[in-house]
Design a protein around this motif. Sequence first.
Motif, mmCIF file in Angstrom:
data_model
loop_
_atom_site.group_PDB
_atom_site.id
_atom_site.type_symbol
_atom_site.label_atom_id
_atom_site.label_comp_id
_atom_site.label_asym_id
_atom_site.label_seq_id
_atom_site.Cartn_x
_atom_site.Cartn_y
_atom_site.Cartn_z
ATOM 1 N N LEU A 1 -5.815 2.757 -0.513
ATOM 2 C CA LEU A 1 -5.888 3.600 0.678
ATOM 3 C C LEU A 1 -4.518 4.000 1.222
ATOM 4 C CD1 LEU A 1 -8.790 1.848 2.646
ATOM 5 C CD2 LEU A 1 -8.924 3.766 1.041
ATOM 6 N N ALA A 2 -3.443 3.472 0.623
ATOM 7 C CA ALA A 2 -2.098 3.775 1.112
ATOM 8 C C ALA A 2 -1.569 5.062 0.495
ATOM 9 C CB ALA A 2 -1.150 2.617 0.790
ATOM 10 N N ASN A 3 -0.644 5.702 1.211
ATOM 11 C CA ASN A 3 0.007 6.880 0.642
ATOM 12 C C ASN A 3 1.006 6.438 -0.419
ATOM 13 O OD1 ASN A 3 2.066 5.797 2.186
ATOM 14 N ND2 ASN A 3 2.533 7.667 3.308
ATOM 15 N N SER A 4 1.600 7.392 -1.108
ATOM 16 C CA SER A 4 2.461 7.068 -2.245
ATOM 17 C C SER A 4 3.749 6.347 -1.829
ATOM 18 C CB SER A 4 2.822 8.341 -3.017
ATOM 19 O OG SER A 4 3.396 9.319 -2.161
ATOM 20 N N ASP A 5 4.124 6.440 -0.561
ATOM 21 C CA ASP A 5 5.321 5.753 -0.070
ATOM 22 C C ASP A 5 5.015 4.358 0.457
ATOM 23 O OD1 ASP A 5 7.088 7.860 -0.583
ATOM 24 O OD2 ASP A 5 6.544 8.859 1.285
ATOM 25 N N GLY A 6 3.752 4.029 0.605
ATOM 26 C CA GLY A 6 3.378 2.734 1.151
ATOM 27 C C GLY A 6 3.647 2.600 2.638
ATOM 28 N N THR A 7 3.810 3.728 3.313
ATOM 29 C CA THR A 7 4.115 3.689 4.744
ATOM 30 C C THR A 7 2.904 3.934 5.629
ATOM 31 O OG1 THR A 7 4.714 6.042 4.659
ATOM 32 C CG2 THR A 7 6.508 4.428 4.445
ATOM 33 N N ALA A 8 1.806 4.402 5.059
ATOM 34 C CA ALA A 8 0.649 4.756 5.887
ATOM 35 C C ALA A 8 -0.653 4.574 5.116
ATOM 36 C CB ALA A 8 0.768 6.202 6.374
ATOM 37 N N LEU A 9 -1.720 4.379 5.864
ATOM 38 C CA LEU A 9 -3.056 4.256 5.287
ATOM 39 C C LEU A 9 -3.918 5.435 5.711
ATOM 40 C CD1 LEU A 9 -3.756 0.483 6.101
ATOM 41 C CD2 LEU A 9 -3.226 1.434 3.840
ATOM 42 N N THR A 10 -4.744 5.906 4.787
ATOM 43 C CA THR A 10 -5.710 6.928 5.162
ATOM 44 C C THR A 10 -6.677 6.322 6.168
ATOM 45 O OG1 THR A 10 -7.121 6.294 3.293
ATOM 46 C CG2 THR A 10 -5.581 8.121 2.936
ATOM 47 N N THR B 1 -6.796 14.798 6.253
ATOM 48 C CA THR B 1 -6.783 13.353 6.441
ATOM 49 C C THR B 1 -5.861 12.935 7.589
ATOM 50 O OG1 THR B 1 -7.187 13.008 4.084
ATOM 51 C CG2 THR B 1 -6.324 11.137 5.321
ATOM 52 N N ARG B 2 -6.366 12.052 8.440
ATOM 53 C CA ARG B 2 -5.518 11.418 9.448
ATOM 54 C C ARG B 2 -5.054 10.080 8.887
ATOM 55 N NH1 ARG B 2 -8.896 12.222 15.113
ATOM 56 N NH2 ARG B 2 -8.304 14.395 15.513
ATOM 57 N N TYR B 3 -3.777 9.794 9.098
ATOM 58 C CA TYR B 3 -3.180 8.548 8.618
ATOM 59 C C TYR B 3 -2.824 7.633 9.783
ATOM 60 C CZ TYR B 3 -2.691 10.378 3.866
ATOM 61 O OH TYR B 3 -2.947 10.870 2.597
ATOM 62 N N TRP C 1 -4.012 -4.332 13.546
ATOM 63 C CA TRP C 1 -4.865 -3.272 14.085
ATOM 64 C C TRP C 1 -5.119 -2.175 13.045
ATOM 65 C CZ3 TRP C 1 -8.053 -1.084 17.477
ATOM 66 C CH2 TRP C 1 -8.007 0.301 17.704
ATOM 67 N N VAL C 2 -4.045 -1.695 12.445
ATOM 68 C CA VAL C 2 -4.150 -0.603 11.481
ATOM 69 C C VAL C 2 -5.029 -0.988 10.293
ATOM 70 C CG1 VAL C 2 -2.804 0.653 9.739
ATOM 71 C CG2 VAL C 2 -2.035 0.622 12.117
ATOM 72 N N THR C 3 -4.844 -2.189 9.778
ATOM 73 C CA THR C 3 -5.648 -2.605 8.627
ATOM 74 C C THR C 3 -7.098 -2.869 9.023
ATOM 75 O OG1 THR C 3 -4.874 -4.886 8.941
ATOM 76 C CG2 THR C 3 -3.724 -3.540 7.308
ATOM 77 N N TRP C 4 -7.307 -3.361 10.239
ATOM 78 C CA TRP C 4 -8.691 -3.604 10.681
ATOM 79 C C TRP C 4 -9.473 -2.309 10.788
ATOM 80 C CZ3 TRP C 4 -11.500 -2.208 15.098
ATOM 81 C CH2 TRP C 4 -12.781 -2.800 15.169
ATOM 82 N N LEU C 5 -8.801 -1.224 11.142
ATOM 83 C CA LEU C 5 -9.481 0.065 11.268
ATOM 84 C C LEU C 5 -10.109 0.531 9.958
ATOM 85 C CD1 LEU C 5 -6.983 2.087 13.499
ATOM 86 C CD2 LEU C 5 -9.236 1.219 14.160
ATOM 87 N N LEU C 6 -9.643 -0.034 8.847
ATOM 88 C CA LEU C 6 -10.167 0.365 7.542
ATOM 89 C C LEU C 6 -11.274 -0.553 7.050
ATOM 90 C CD1 LEU C 6 -9.063 2.926 6.267
ATOM 91 C CD2 LEU C 6 -7.381 1.899 7.771
ATOM 92 N N THR C 7 -11.685 -1.523 7.861
ATOM 93 C CA THR C 7 -12.815 -2.369 7.470
ATOM 94 C C THR C 7 -14.104 -1.565 7.598
ATOM 95 O OG1 THR C 7 -13.163 -3.214 9.727
ATOM 96 C CG2 THR C 7 -11.634 -4.440 8.299
ATOM 97 N N PRO C 8 -15.127 -1.895 6.828
ATOM 98 C CA PRO C 8 -16.405 -1.174 6.946
ATOM 99 C C PRO C 8 -16.975 -1.231 8.358
ATOM 100 C CG PRO C 8 -16.363 -2.482 4.938
ATOM 101 C CD PRO C 8 -15.139 -2.871 5.726
#
Length: 361
Positions: free
Chosen positions: A143-152, A270-272, A288-295
Motif C-alpha cells: 500500500l506504500a508509494n514507491s518512495d516509502g513515504t506515504a500509504l494509499t 488516490t488520497r495518501y 494512526w496512519v497505519t490503523w486507517l488502513l485496517t479493514p
Amino acid sequence: MTLIAGATAACGSDAGDEAAATQAAGAAKDRLAATPALAALVEAAKKEGALDLNWGFDGRDTGKVLTETFKQAYGLDIKITLTPDQNQPGNAAKLAREYKAKSPASTDAYMGSPELVQGIGPKRDDVLAKVDWAAIAPWTKGLANSDGTALTFVDLIPGFTYNTTQVEEGKVPATVQDVPKIGKPIASTPYAAQFNVLGTKEGMGQDALRAYLRGFKPAGFVGCGELNRVASGEFAALWISCGKNIADVFAAQGAPLKTAVLKDAAITSTRYVAVPKHAKHPNAARLWVTWLLTPEAQKLVFKHDFADNHRIPGSKTAAQLAEYEAKGVRFTRVDYEFTLAHPEIYNPKFKGELIKLLTAK
C-alpha cells in the motif's frame, strides 16, 4: 433545500459505530500479539501522549468516529486534537515552510493528493519521513508509494455531479463533449480540478484540452465540498467534481445529487497519508496512519465518507469500479506513480494555463 458544506453534511455515529469499535479493539489485540514492533509503537505513542491533526474529511462525524475508535482499538489515553481542514495544498505548503524553518509540524500526519505528496516528498521539499510501514503494520504491505513515504488511503471517483431536479436522467452527459450541450448553468472548481489529467496522450491531449476549455464556460465556481450550491439549484451541476463520494454524502441527507462517470473522462484519484519528519508526535502519527488502513477503519471511512481504498479486500469502492468497468468504462488511475510518469500535466505553467482558460470570461 440548503445544506452546509460536505465536511459537515454526513450521518452521525450510532450503535453500529460502537460495535465497530469493539471489533476494532479485538482485531488490534490480535495484531499486537503477532507484531512486537506494533506493540512497541503503541507504547511509544502512549508516552508521547498526544496527536495533532489538521485534516478534513467529507463527512461530518468521520473524524470524530475514527479518532475515538482508534483510541479504543489500542487502549490509548492520549489527547487527539483534530482541526477540520480540507485545504490540502495549504497544509502541504505550511509543512514545507515549517520544515525549512526547523519548526515543529502543525500536523502530525498529512493527507493529500499524489501531486501534493510528491511535492513534499524526497524529490522536492523532502518533508515526509520514509517508513518501513510493513514492519510495524504488516497489513499495509503493497500500500506504500514507491518512495516509502506515504500509504494509499482512499480512492475518489471524480465526475459530473448534478442536481437530479435540474438535469433529467435522459440528458445526463455521457462524454466530455456532451457537457457544454446541457444548456443549464454548470459550475466548476476555480482550480481546474482533474482537468489536467485529460491532457495526457492517452486522454484528450493538451491541445484538444485547451480547445475544450475555450468552449466550456462555467456559470460560476465552487469548492469541492460546496455541493450545497448544486443541491439548492444555484447550479445544475459541477464539472469536474472532486469525487462522487462527496455527492453521496449529501445525498444521504436527502440532497438531489448524483454523479455520472463519463466514459472518456473516467478517473480515480488516490488520497495518501504520511508522517512529516518534523512531527511533534511521530509514533502516534505512524500508529494512526497505519490503523486507517485496517479493514475495520476502512469500513468506518466508507460508512461516513462513502469512499475507501480499492486495494484492500472488501472495498466497496473496488466494487463500484468493477461495475463501471463491466460496462466498458476504463479508468485513468491517478496515483503517486502516475504523477511521476506524467510531469508534463503537473507543470505549474500548464496547470496555470488551464485555470486561466477555465476562468476567462
